[in-house]
Design an enzyme around this catalytic site. Structure first.
Site, PDB file in Angstrom:
ATOM      1  N   SER A 278     -20.873  -2.769  53.430  1.00 39.80           N
ATOM      2  CA  SER A 278     -19.583  -2.272  52.985  1.00 39.80           C
ATOM      3  C   SER A 278     -19.616  -1.895  51.509  1.00 39.80           C
ATOM      4  O   SER A 278     -20.367  -1.004  51.124  1.00 39.80           O
ATOM      5  CB  SER A 278     -18.514  -3.325  53.289  1.00 39.80           C
ATOM      6  OG  SER A 278     -17.244  -2.761  53.216  1.00 39.80           O
TER       7      SER A 278
ATOM      8  N   ASP B  18     -15.372   1.459  62.932  1.00 40.69           N
ATOM      9  CA  ASP B  18     -15.313   0.501  61.831  1.00 40.69           C
ATOM     10  C   ASP B  18     -13.931   0.573  61.175  1.00 40.69           C
ATOM     11  O   ASP B  18     -13.478   1.646  60.802  1.00 40.69           O
ATOM     12  CB  ASP B  18     -16.407   0.830  60.808  1.00 40.69           C
ATOM     13  CG  ASP B  18     -16.601  -0.250  59.775  1.00 40.69           C
ATOM     14  OD1 ASP B  18     -15.592  -0.721  59.210  1.00 40.69           O
ATOM     15  OD2 ASP B  18     -17.761  -0.631  59.512  1.00 40.69           O
TER      16      ASP B  18
ATOM     17  N   HIS C 159     -16.745  -4.230  61.880  1.00 43.69           N
ATOM     18  CA  HIS C 159     -17.157  -3.818  60.537  1.00 43.69           C
ATOM     19  C   HIS C 159     -18.620  -4.148  60.320  1.00 43.69           C
ATOM     20  O   HIS C 159     -19.018  -5.309  60.361  1.00 43.69           O
ATOM     21  CB  HIS C 159     -16.291  -4.543  59.510  1.00 43.69           C
ATOM     22  CG  HIS C 159     -16.532  -4.117  58.099  1.00 43.69           C
ATOM     23  ND1 HIS C 159     -16.734  -2.807  57.743  1.00 43.69           N
ATOM     24  CD2 HIS C 159     -16.594  -4.833  56.944  1.00 43.69           C
ATOM     25  CE1 HIS C 159     -16.903  -2.732  56.432  1.00 43.69           C
ATOM     26  NE2 HIS C 159     -16.839  -3.948  55.933  1.00 43.69           N
TER      27      HIS C 159
END
Length: 514
Positions: A228, A455, A483
Site C-alpha cells: 500500500s 482492492d 487489500h
C-alpha cells in the site's frame, strides 16, 4: 493471522490518501503541478553523510523470540547533516537456511504510520514463505515519526476518543465548524508535542533513511516488499537511487502522479467497490442484516443505518456511544479483507438490534486503540506524512461542499463522510514539501507491481498506472477481493513473487492470478 491481526495489518497499510475517514489525508482541490522528480543519486555519498552510511549497528535481544533489535542514526534534515539526528528502530530475523543467504529483505506494511517493526515481528518474520525466510535476513525499520522511531504525538487517549467521534457528515454550519475545530485542535496538538520532527517525516526522507540502512546492513542493492503506502515509499526509493534497486515488490500500489484530492476520491470509489462485493456476498445469506434483495437495496439499507446512528447513537456497554463516524469506521475496517465479512455481518446485526459494541470493536482495531484507552501513533503519523507529501485537498470548507457530490458519485454509501475527512491538512502547521508527479526510475532493475482488482484502499487502476510509469515496471494482477495480494491465499500470486525474490525473475508483464 486472526481477524484482529488482519484488520490491524490492513489498516496500517493504507494508501497516501491515508486513513481518510479519520481526516488524516492530504490532497488538493485543484490538480497540483507535476513538478520535476528528485534528482537520482548514483554518486558516492556526500562526505557529511559518511558517518551515517558507515555506522555500525549494535544488535541486541528484542524480548521477542527470534528477533534482534538495533538503533539506526540518521540526520533529522538531510540538507543539514551536521545538525540534529533522529534515531530509528530496526529489527531483524536472521536467515534460517538452508541455501545461500541472499542478503536483507526490508519490509514495510504501509500506512503511512504503520509500524514496520511490529509487522515484522508479528507477521512477516514468521509468516512469510519459509523459502524466502531461509535465504534472507528479514528486516524492518519504523519510519521516522512512527511507533518506536521518534513518534509523532498529537492527542491524549481521551482526546483521541473525542476526535474519532466527531461528526464527519456535517448537516449545518455548527457541525461544519465543529469538524473544522477538531481538525485544527489535532494539528495544534501535533505542533505542540512534535514540532521538532513534524517538518521532517516526508516519504523522501524516509526513503533516504532506507538507503542508509541498506548500506549499514552491507547490501549493495535494496531488496524490499512494500504494501500500500509502502509501494509509494518503494517507488520513491527507486526514483532517488535507481542504480541501487535490487528486487522490489510493490503490492497494493499507489499512483504517485495523482493529486491527493484525486487519491481520496479514487479510494472512496475503492471502498464502494469493496462494499458492493461484501453486499453481494451478504444478500445470499438468509441472516444478512442488509436484507436478501439486491446489492443496491443493501446499499440503501447501509445508508439508512448510518443516518439512524447519526440521529441517535447506540449504546456500546462503555462510556463511548456508537455514532455515525465510528460506525462508518467499523464498516470500512472490515472492507480490507473478506475474512472479516462474517464479523461485520454479526456486528451489523447486533447494531441494528440496538447495541453497537461489535462495530466499535472493529473501529478500535482500525484506529489501533487498546482496551486501556491508549492509541498507537498510527493516526498522528499518518497525518504528518500525508500533509508533507502533498498539498492540502481543500483551501476551505466551501471547497469541501463543492467536492461532496463527486465523492457521493464515487461512493453513494461512504462518499460524503470521506469527502469531509480530507479537510484536516488544510490546517497543518508544516508546509508540504512534495508534489504529485510520475515516477519512472530510469535505469532501475525490474520492479514488480502487484494490484488487486477489488482492492478497497488502493484501487486496481493505480497499480496499472504505476507499472506503466516505472521504466522497468512489471504488472502482476490478483483477480479478487481485499487489500494487497501477497500471502493472502493465492498460490499463483505467492509463487510469482517468491520466484522473483529468490531467483530475480519477474513474471511476464500482465500476468493474472485468482
Amino acid at each position: 493471522m486472526d481477524s484482529r491481526r488482519l484488520l490491524r495489518t490492513s489498516a496500517t497499510a493504507l494508501a497516501a490518501a491515508g486513513l481518510i475517514l479519520s481526516g488524516c489525508s492530504g490532497g488538493s482541490d485543484a490538480a497540483a503541478p507535476r513538478t520535476a522528480a528528485p534528482a537520482p543519486s548514483s554518486a558516492p555519498e556526500a562526505p557529511k553523510l559518511k558517518k551515517y552510511y558507515e555506522q555500525k549497528l549494535k544488535w541486541r535481544d528484542c524480548g521477542v523470540e527470534g528477533f534482534q533489535c538495533a538503533t539506526l542514526r540518521a540526520p533529522l534534515d538531510y540538507a543539514k547533516p551536521d545538525g540534529k539526528e533522529v534515531r530509528l528502530a530496526v529489527s531483524r530475523a536472521r536467515a534460517t537456511g538452508p541455501g545461500k543467504r541472499l542478503g536483507s529483505l526490508l519490509v514495510n506494511p504501509g500506512g503511512p504510520g504503520g509500524s514496520a517493526v511490529g509487522y515484522l515481528q508479528g507477521y512477516a518474520g514468521i509468516g512469510y514463505p519459509a523459502p524466502v525466510r531461509a535465504r534472507y535476513d528479514m528486516v524492518a525499520v519504523d519510519p521516522r515519526g512512527v511507533a518506536r522511531s521518534e513518534p509523532v504525538e498529537c492527542l491524549t487517549g481521551p482526546q483521541m476518543d473525542t476526535y474519532t467521534q466527531v461528526d464527519q457528515t456535517p448537516d449545518d454550519t455548527a457541525e461544519v465548524n465543529a469538524l473544522s475545530a477538531a481538525f485544527k485542535d489535532f494539528a495544534a496538538g501535533c505542533e505542540k508535542k512534535s514540532g521538532k520532527v513534524l517538518p521532517h517525516v516526508s516519504t523522501v526522507e524516509t526513503a533516504r533513511d532506507m538507503d542508509v540502512l541498506r548500506a549499514v546492513l552491507g547490501d549493495r542493492k535494496l531488496t524490499y516488499v512494500g504494501a500500500s503506502y509502502g509501494t509509494f515509499l518503494g517507488a520513491t526509493y527507486a526514483e532517488l537511487f535507481p542504480d541501487r534497486v535490487g528486487r522490489l515488490v510493490l503490492d497494493g500500489a499507489m499512483d504517485p502522479s495523482l493529486s491527493a484530492l484525486d487519491l481520496n476520491r479514487d479510494q472512496t470509489g475503492g471502498f464502494e467497490t469493496a462494499f458492493r462485493a461484501f453486499a453481494a456476498d451478504c444478500i445470499r445469506k438468509p441472516d444478512c442484516p442488509l436484507g436478501t434483495g439486491s446489492v443496491a437495496a443493501a446499499g440503501e439499507a447501509m445508508k439508512k443505518f448510518f443516518r439512524d446512528v447519526d440521529a441517535k447513537p447506540l449504546p456500546t456497554g462503555e462510556s463511548r456511544e456508537l455514532g455515525e463516524s465510528l460506525a462508518t469506521t467499523g464498516v470500512i475496517a472490515a472492507m480490507y479483507d473478506e475474512g472479516a465479512w462474517p464479523q461485520l455481518r454479526e456486528a451489523l446485526a447486533q447494531a441494528m438490534g440496538g447495541e453497537g459494541s461489535g462495530l466499535l470493536a472493529l473501529a478500535d482495531s482500525y484506529y489501533e486503540r487498546e482496551t486501556d484507552g491508549t492509541y498507537a501513533n498510527l493516526m498522528s503519523a499518518n497525518a504528518a506524512v500525508n500533509c508533507l507529501d502533498l498539498p492540502p485537498s481543500y483551501r476551505d470548507t466551501a471547497a469541501v461542499e463543492k467536492a461532496v457530490p463527486s465523492f457521493e458519485k464515487a461512493s453513494p454509501v461512504f462518499g460524503a463522510g470521506l469527502a469531509w475527512a480530507a479537510l484536516n491538512c488544510t490546517y497543518w502547521p508544516a508546509p508540504p514539501t512534495g508534489r504529485p508527479h510520475r515516477i519512472a526510475a530510469e535505469g532501475a532493475a525490474p520492479i514488480l507491481v502487484v494490484g488487486t482488482t477489488r482492492d478497497p484502499a488502493t484501487p486496481y487502476h493505480w497499480a496499472r498506472s504505476l507499472a506503466d510509469q516505472l521504466s522497468s515496471g512489471t504488472l502482476l494482477t490478483y483477480e479478487g477481493d481485499g487489500h494487497t495480494a501477497y500471502g493472502r491465499g493465492s498460490d499463483c500470486i505467492d509463487t510469482a513473487i517468491n520466484t522473483y525474490l529468490l531467483e530475480g525473475t519477474p513474471p511476464a508483464d500482465g500476468k493474472r492470478c485468482s
